[in-house]
Design a protein around this motif. Structure first.
Motif, PDB file in Angstrom:
ATOM      1  N   SER B 254      16.361  15.226  -5.502  1.00  0.00           N
ATOM      2  CA  SER B 254      15.213  14.169  -5.299  1.00  0.00           C
ATOM      3  C   SER B 254      13.747  14.400  -5.385  1.00  0.00           C
ATOM      4  CB  SER B 254      15.764  13.515  -4.028  1.00  0.00           C
ATOM      5  OG  SER B 254      15.572  14.402  -2.846  1.00  0.00           O
ATOM      6  N   CYS B 255      13.157  13.462  -5.849  1.00  0.00           N
ATOM      7  CA  CYS B 255      11.671  13.908  -5.973  1.00  0.00           C
ATOM      8  C   CYS B 255      10.854  14.250  -4.702  1.00  0.00           C
ATOM      9  CB  CYS B 255      11.028  12.958  -6.858  1.00  0.00           C
ATOM     10  SG  CYS B 255       9.031  13.363  -7.272  1.00  0.00           S
ATOM     11  N   PHE B 256      10.202  15.386  -4.664  1.00  0.00           N
ATOM     12  CA  PHE B 256       9.691  15.830  -3.426  1.00  0.00           C
ATOM     13  C   PHE B 256       8.291  15.533  -3.371  1.00  0.00           C
ATOM     14  CE2 PHE B 256       7.145  19.086  -5.775  1.00  0.00           C
ATOM     15  CZ  PHE B 256       8.163  19.449  -6.714  1.00  0.00           C
ATOM     16  N   LEU B 257       7.846  14.772  -4.585  1.00  0.00           N
ATOM     17  CA  LEU B 257       6.435  14.386  -4.443  1.00  0.00           C
ATOM     18  C   LEU B 257       6.199  12.785  -3.930  1.00  0.00           C
ATOM     19  CD1 LEU B 257       4.839  15.917  -7.552  1.00  0.00           C
ATOM     20  CD2 LEU B 257       4.179  16.334  -5.182  1.00  0.00           C
ATOM     21  N   CYS B 258       7.221  12.002  -4.438  1.00  0.00           N
ATOM     22  CA  CYS B 258       7.305  10.677  -4.229  1.00  0.00           C
ATOM     23  C   CYS B 258       8.286  10.356  -3.198  1.00  0.00           C
ATOM     24  CB  CYS B 258       7.212  10.056  -5.363  1.00  0.00           C
ATOM     25  SG  CYS B 258       8.720  10.022  -6.372  1.00  0.00           S
ATOM     26  N   ASP B 259       9.429  11.464  -2.929  1.00  0.00           N
ATOM     27  CA  ASP B 259      10.444  10.874  -1.875  1.00  0.00           C
ATOM     28  C   ASP B 259      11.394   9.904  -2.616  1.00  0.00           C
ATOM     29  OD1 ASP B 259      11.224  12.331   0.398  1.00  0.00           O
ATOM     30  OD2 ASP B 259       9.746  11.774   1.423  1.00  0.00           O
ATOM     31  N   GLY B 261      10.567   7.445  -4.599  1.00  0.00           N
ATOM     32  CA  GLY B 261       9.888   6.242  -4.866  1.00  0.00           C
ATOM     33  C   GLY B 261       9.524   6.063  -6.297  1.00  0.00           C
ATOM     34  N   GLY B 262       9.234   7.283  -6.912  1.00  0.00           N
ATOM     35  CA  GLY B 262       8.859   7.090  -8.539  1.00  0.00           C
ATOM     36  C   GLY B 262       7.387   7.517  -8.579  1.00  0.00           C
ATOM     37  N   CYS B 263       7.319   8.641  -9.493  1.00  0.00           N
ATOM     38  CA  CYS B 263       5.924   9.139  -9.830  1.00  0.00           C
ATOM     39  C   CYS B 263       5.853   9.650 -11.028  1.00  0.00           C
ATOM     40  CB  CYS B 263       5.524  10.026  -8.654  1.00  0.00           C
ATOM     41  SG  CYS B 263       6.418  11.689  -8.770  1.00  0.00           S
ATOM     42  N   ARG B 264       4.781  10.281 -11.732  1.00  0.00           N
ATOM     43  CA  ARG B 264       4.673  10.841 -12.996  1.00  0.00           C
ATOM     44  C   ARG B 264       5.668  12.043 -13.106  1.00  0.00           C
ATOM     45  NH1 ARG B 264       2.125  14.632 -15.451  1.00  0.00           N
ATOM     46  NH2 ARG B 264       1.138  15.145 -13.151  1.00  0.00           N
ATOM     47  N   VAL B 265       5.703  12.854 -12.011  1.00  0.00           N
ATOM     48  CA  VAL B 265       6.453  14.092 -12.289  1.00  0.00           C
ATOM     49  C   VAL B 265       7.869  13.929 -12.309  1.00  0.00           C
ATOM     50  CG1 VAL B 265       7.212  16.106 -10.670  1.00  0.00           C
ATOM     51  CG2 VAL B 265       4.916  15.605 -10.868  1.00  0.00           C
ATOM     52  N   CYS B 266       8.535  12.723 -11.590  1.00  0.00           N
ATOM     53  CA  CYS B 266      10.122  12.360 -11.876  1.00  0.00           C
ATOM     54  C   CYS B 266      10.160  11.450 -12.806  1.00  0.00           C
ATOM     55  CB  CYS B 266      10.548  12.138 -10.443  1.00  0.00           C
ATOM     56  SG  CYS B 266       9.858  10.517  -9.715  1.00  0.00           S
ATOM     57  N   ARG B 267       9.069  11.109 -13.865  1.00  0.00           N
ATOM     58  CA  ARG B 267       9.184  10.071 -14.761  1.00  0.00           C
ATOM     59  C   ARG B 267       9.839   8.867 -14.058  1.00  0.00           C
ATOM     60  NH1 ARG B 267      11.832  11.633 -20.351  1.00  0.00           N
ATOM     61  NH2 ARG B 267      13.514  12.581 -18.917  1.00  0.00           N
TER      62      ARG B 267
HETATM   63 ZN   LIG Z   1       8.463  11.563  -8.230  1.00  0.00          ZN
END
Ligand SMILES: [Zn+2]
Lengths: 761, 331
Positions: B254-259, B261-267
């Motif tokens: 799970s994306c550690f930047l957006c938790d 929620g969705g962000c650029r790093v996890c597309r």
């Molecule tokens: Zn993300």
């Protein structure tokens, strides 16, 4: 693989939105790169702005020769005035109309506008403006039977969502809309429609002549003859499907072959029957044979290439690309349809050899089910007859024994055991059956389209597991008889890294691949990435010199770098001798390097033994030394100017000498006696030689360190003074002044005898 | 002589002294050789007055010493109060070295798996096709075998394309249990760009024992990802295909930047692909002579550069090979 949702829903009636289908496919079947929407945007009632229209009047625009002025009935009672740039229609034509307010596929918003002084109350559309085709020549003329005012979306696939799926190489069955539908049916537990395609009645019997001379390369060749083929464009729905599936519409015949490939995954080819001399022969290419492919390139064939030939010459690369001479063209009236099966590795090799990758070769090289050819032929025939209006007049299906359905023993309890999740046997059975497997007791019959992929029990475990991945719990192995530890070498490498970092060195990573010519003994790569990366390195130092030089150029200061990595030496065997090395480059010249090497030795509890050495090409000739298992010195200024210390050590040689354990020495209970002694000796004598002798004659010695070397007025010419700081200590008693004097005299006497050393007052 | 009055007078003189010099003057006056007290002591004849005089003297001497300490302490306090540094000035410069970021990540991973009871194995970098492909069940015609994908030294020797040949060598050398990770350089004929370099680093892990399950793989990766990316991380499995595992799984964290929620790093998916994994394919057991009915196991592989890029926001992994101190000393 692009899967338009409307097409998918033809085979499985799934209600879930595209995003949900994508999510489930991604977990259990194949990666979904993205879900895209193509065609007319379906937002804010936009589709309502697109209508079927009938042209009531059409004539030249009063102010522009190139424009037509039309009155169009769009089912509103009052007709609309529309200006149009196309001339491929006249009064009475049924056309597609966008009304003001419509947003077109390219994002343009249509407004009521004045064109050359005349109001245009809408737009008559071409295929390409609707993204329903590539034809930009004129507007799209619709069937006359369509009622003006009908929403265009009811009559044409105006826009839809497309799943862009990245399949894995073991699942060529997923390179088809029907294959994806089978997965979706399993995922959502829905009914899967029967595979598309039913043979119409074969009226005549014009059996084509087909001979397979290489049954290993071509297990099956099914050929069908069609007469009275009215070659022309495909109907809008077919064009739209191909475009949505990522292929350009070309002509009805070619479009049908491509449609079937997308639908079922079996690539087809159509030849112009009149250009085929004699009949079809599937064989390897002959020596010196050539073929001009559809892309217009004349290609020399390799004897390993599988070709489709007639009785005189090669006419196509089997499975990869057709030939230009036998291509279906405008004047074509009869065709030979090929629904064959080709063996994957041969197709892969041919496609690699000629740098030709096509939608067809991409499927063949992964292995297509030989049973599929008949279904593909049926769908193509149905479409050629019903869509293009061709007459089916002949059929032949040449093949040896087609592969049986593999039989695999399967234990549902073993599946649960391997997955770590209890899945009821009944659920496992249902999952497998939905995918086309047949179960009978502990025996599973694999469907032909999975025969290459599923051959073992564990393959069936995967089929079961992939639908329950989210439910698999998180556990850790119940380990036994194992404990984690670093090996001695790994532990010592960390010690060396830590010592150097403590000394202020920074770790560099440099390339294992170096230019040839640095070392004639290096192992070279026959097909290197580049001239700079053409051989395996035999030393780390050059990479570090380059790294230091980059840092100098960058204006960085306090440059001190090290690297721990492998070098690769010729061993006389097939595999080179890989040796771990530690190298460093630092400011501070010879002394800087030596200080670091001393600290490294101290860190490993090793004594540093050093001797003068030849500098070679790397080092300053007067500042080079040999160590046990390595060297140190000052870099030759030609290599890097400015007085840089450098070293390289072989870790295996170093670590071999590291003591298993360090024994306690009592250095606390009794005080040490410190003395400074300066000796005048000949100029050429190395301080290390003096120190070695001191160690040898004085077992009570705790420490000896050279603290000054002097040449000049105070000593005779040709002589030098070397000052030593020595300390003596006994673990058993306090040394007396008497003891100290005795040891000192022993040292002085021996040095005088060996080196003519005089003690300086 | 009134001893008591004298003592009172002396005590107040000592207490009143505000500098060491004043105190010394008072001490000479009341306790010096010529002081009335000393004279009285010299002249005393009877035992009783002698004892009382001596007692007074002792008390006064104690008082002087105490006052002396007080004044000395006050003096020191005053001096220290004036001795002030600018605490914002820099300290004495120390040269500090740094481990390369990849080594730091490598050690972190090694330590995670050492903690889980794994050994760390350094495999060879130059390998035979037997260990790099055949024993790992790569089929004939697999793209990785191509000279266009891998770096060959000759027909059957190449630079390893993953660190898993070490797994075959370990399994060949002994019976299970095997719990190992191998980390190091691997080589592929990739065109360098922001996320590719022909030389990069991988960690590959292998656990073979009785009763190893897919759930054990999931738990192990969860533990490792939480160690690397934070305790809140979750793991998701997606089906995939690798020749050497069956079932094959791609783990997402799970994306550690957006938790999530969705962000650029996890597309914008909330999940980040971490590498490959799966249950060891029985063909590998057959190759090394293990009984696939008795043993099962899992394997996984991750790229260390990918971890560096994701976790530290590094835009281009080629920078890791530039060895610029300005970059290396950030980590
Ligand atoms: Zn993300």
């Amino acid at each position: 693989m692009r899967v338009p949702l409307s097409w998918l829903r033809e085979y499985v009636s799934v209600d879930a939105p595209a995003s949900e289908i994508a999510k489930r496919l991604a977990v259990s079947s194949a990666e979904v790169e993205r879900v895209t929407r193509i065609g007319v945007p379906d937002e804010d009632g936009n589709l309502g702005h697109f209508r079927v229209g009938r042209v009531l009047e059409a004539g030249k625009h009063p102010n522009a020769d190139r424009l037509q002025l039309c009155r169009v009935d769009v089912g509103e009672g009052e007709s609309r005035q529309i200006v149009c740039g196309a001339w491929n229609f006249g009064a009475g034509a049924t056309v597609a109309v966008a009304l003001p307010g419509a947003v077109l596929p390219d994002g343009r918003k249509l407004e009521r506008a004045k064109l050359r002084g005349t109001v245009s109350d809408g737009m008559i559309l071409s295929e390409s403006e609707l993204e329903l085709g590539a034809d930009q020549g004129g507007i799209m003329v619709l069937p006359e039977s369509w009622e003006p005012g009908t929403p265009l979306a009811d009559a044409l696939p105006l826009g839809e969502e497309v799943l862009e799926i990245e399949t894995t190489p073991n699942r060529p069955d997923l390179l088809s809309v029907y294959g994806i539908a089978r997965e979706v049916a399993s995922l959502f537990r829905l009914e899967l429609a029967a595979p598309p395609g039913t043979d119409p009645r074969l009226a005549e019997d014009e059996t084509p002549s087909i001979e397979i001379r290489d049954p290993a390369g071509c297990p099956r060749y099914l050929g069908r003859v069609f007469q009275d083929v009215p070659l022309g464009p495909s109907p809008p729905w077919l064009k739209a499907r191909l475009l949505a599936g990522g292929m350009r519409p070309i002509s009805n015949v070619v479009d049908v072959t491509n449609y079937v490939m997308l639908a079922l995954g079996n690539p087809l080819h159509a030849f112009d029957l009149e250009t085929i001399r004699g009949g079809i022969v599937v064989r390897r290419a002959g020596a010196g044979e050539a073929l001009t492919t559809l892309d217009g390139v004349a290609r020399k064939l390799d004897p390993a290439d599988l070709v489709i030939a007639d009785h005189e010459r090669a006419i196509a690369f089997a499975g990869v690309m057709g030939g230009e001479e036998t291509e279906v063209r405008e004047k074509t009236t009869s065709i030979l349809l090929e629904a064959a099966n080709f063996e994957p590795v041969g197709i892969l090799r041919t496609s690699e050899r000629h740098g030709l990758r096509t939608e067809g070769s991409n499927r063949w090289e992964k292995g297509v089910d030989p049973h599929l050819a008949a279904q593909a032929a049926a769908l193509a025939t149905e479409l050629l007859v019903s869509v293009a209006g061709a007459r089916w007049s002949g059929h032949a299906d040449v093949h040896g024994e087609l592969p049986e359905r593999p039989i695999v023993r399967f234990r549902p309890e073993r599946a649960s055991e391997l997955i770590g999740l209890e899945i009821p046997a009944e659920e496992q059975r249902q999952t497998l059956e939905r995918l086309g497997f047949e179960l009978e007791g502990d025996v599973v019959r694999v469907p032909t389209w999975r025969a290459r992929d599923v051959g073992r029990e564990v393959d069936l475990v995967e089929e079961v597991a992939r639908f329950r991945l989210a439910d698999v719990p998180f556990t850790l192995p119940r380990r036994r008889e194992m404990f984690g530890r670093l090996s001695k070498e790994q532990r010592l490498r960390r010690v060396l890294e830590d010592v150097l970092v403590g000394l202020g060195f920074t770790e560099a990573y440099t390339s294992s691949l170096v230019p040839t010519g640095q070392d004639d003994g290096a192992v070279a790569l026959p097909e290197p990435l580049s001239a700079e990366q053409a051989a395996l390195r035999t030393t780390l130092i050059r990479g570090l010199v380059e790294a230091a030089s980059r840092n100098i150029d960058a204006g960085n200061d306090e440059i001190a770098l090290f690297e721990i990595a492998r070098v690769y030496l010729r061993s006389g065997e097939s595999l080179p001798d890989e040796r771990w090395r530690l190298a460093g480059v630092t400011e501070g010249g010879f002394a800087g390097a030596k200080g670091a090497v001393e600290a490294l030795h101290a860190g490993l509890h090793l004594e540093l033994r050093i001797a003068r050495a030849d500098g070679g090409v790397l080092l300053h000739p007067g500042k080079a030394a040999a160590l046990e298992g390595g060297w140190l010195g000052e870099l030759h200024p030609a290599l890097l100017a400015g007085g840089w210390g450098a070293w390289e050590l072989d870790l295996a040689e170093l670590f071999a000498r590291v003591p298993e354990r360090v024994a306690y020495e009592d250095v606390v209970s009794y005080p040490a006696v410190h003395q400074d002694l300066a000796f005048v000796v000949d100029d050429g004598l190395l301080a290390g030689e003096l120190v070695d002798v001191v160690r040898e004659v004085a077992p009570e010695l705790r420490e000896v360190r050279v603290f000054d070397v002097y040449r000049g007025d105070q000593v005779p010419p040709g002589r030098q003074s070397i000052a030593l700081h020595v300390s003596f200590q006994s673990p058993e008693r306090t040394l007396s002044d008497e003891d100290a004097r005795e040891i000192r005299e022993r040292i002085v006497a021996t040095l005088a005898e060996r080196f003519g050393a005089e003690l300086r007052a | 002589m009134d001893v008591q009055a004298l003592e009172r007078e002396a005590q107040s003189a000592f207490a009143g002294a505000s500098t060491p010099a004043e105190l010394d003057e008072a001490r000479v006056r009341y306790l010096g050789r010529k002081s009335p007290l000393k004279q009285a002591l010299r002249e005393v004849r009877d035992r009783e007055s002698g004892m009382s005089l001596n007692a007074a003297r002792e008390r006064l001497e104690t008082a002087v010493t105490a006052r002396e300490e007080e004044l000395g302490r006050a003096e020191l306090d005053r001096a220290l109060a004036e001795d002030v540094v600018d605490v914002t000035l820099p300290g004495e410069a120390q040269r500090r070295g740094h481990l390369h970021l990849i080594t730091q990540i490598r050690r972190e991973i090694e330590d995670v798996f050492l903690g889980l009871g794994y050994e760390v194995v350094d495999g060879r970098e130059v390998e035979t096709t037997r260990y790099n492909f055949d024993a790992l069940n790569f089929p004939e015609g697999h793209p990785a075998r191509s000279r266009l994908a891998s770096l060959y030294l000759n027909g059957d020797v190449l630079l390893r394309t993953e660190t898993s040949p070490a797994q075959i060598r370990v399994m060949e050398s002994r019976e299970p249990p095997v719990y190992m990770v191998s980390l190091g350089r691997v080589y592929r004929r990739d065109t360098p760009d922001a996320t590719h370099n022909p030389i990069f680093h991988q960690v590959e892990g292998l656990a073979v024992d009785e009763g190893i399950t897919l759930a054990d793989l999931k738990g192990t990766l969860l533990y490792a990802m939480r160690a690397l990316f934070g305790e809140e991380r979750e793991i998701r499995f997606r089906t995939h295909y690798f020749p050497f595992t069956e079932p094959s799984i791609e783990p997402d964290v799970s994306c550690f930047l957006c938790d999530g929620g969705g962000c650029r790093v996890c597309r914008f998916s909330g999940w980040i692909e971490m590498g490959g994994s799966g249950m060891v394919h029985p063909a590998l057991y057959e190759h090394v002579g293990y009984d696939p009915e008795r043993y099962s196991g899992f394997a996984f592989g991750l790229g260390l550069e990918r971890i560096a890029l994701l976790r530290h926001g590094l835009p281009d992994l080629r920078q890791l090979w530039d060895n610029d101190l300005r970059l290396l000393s950030q980590f």
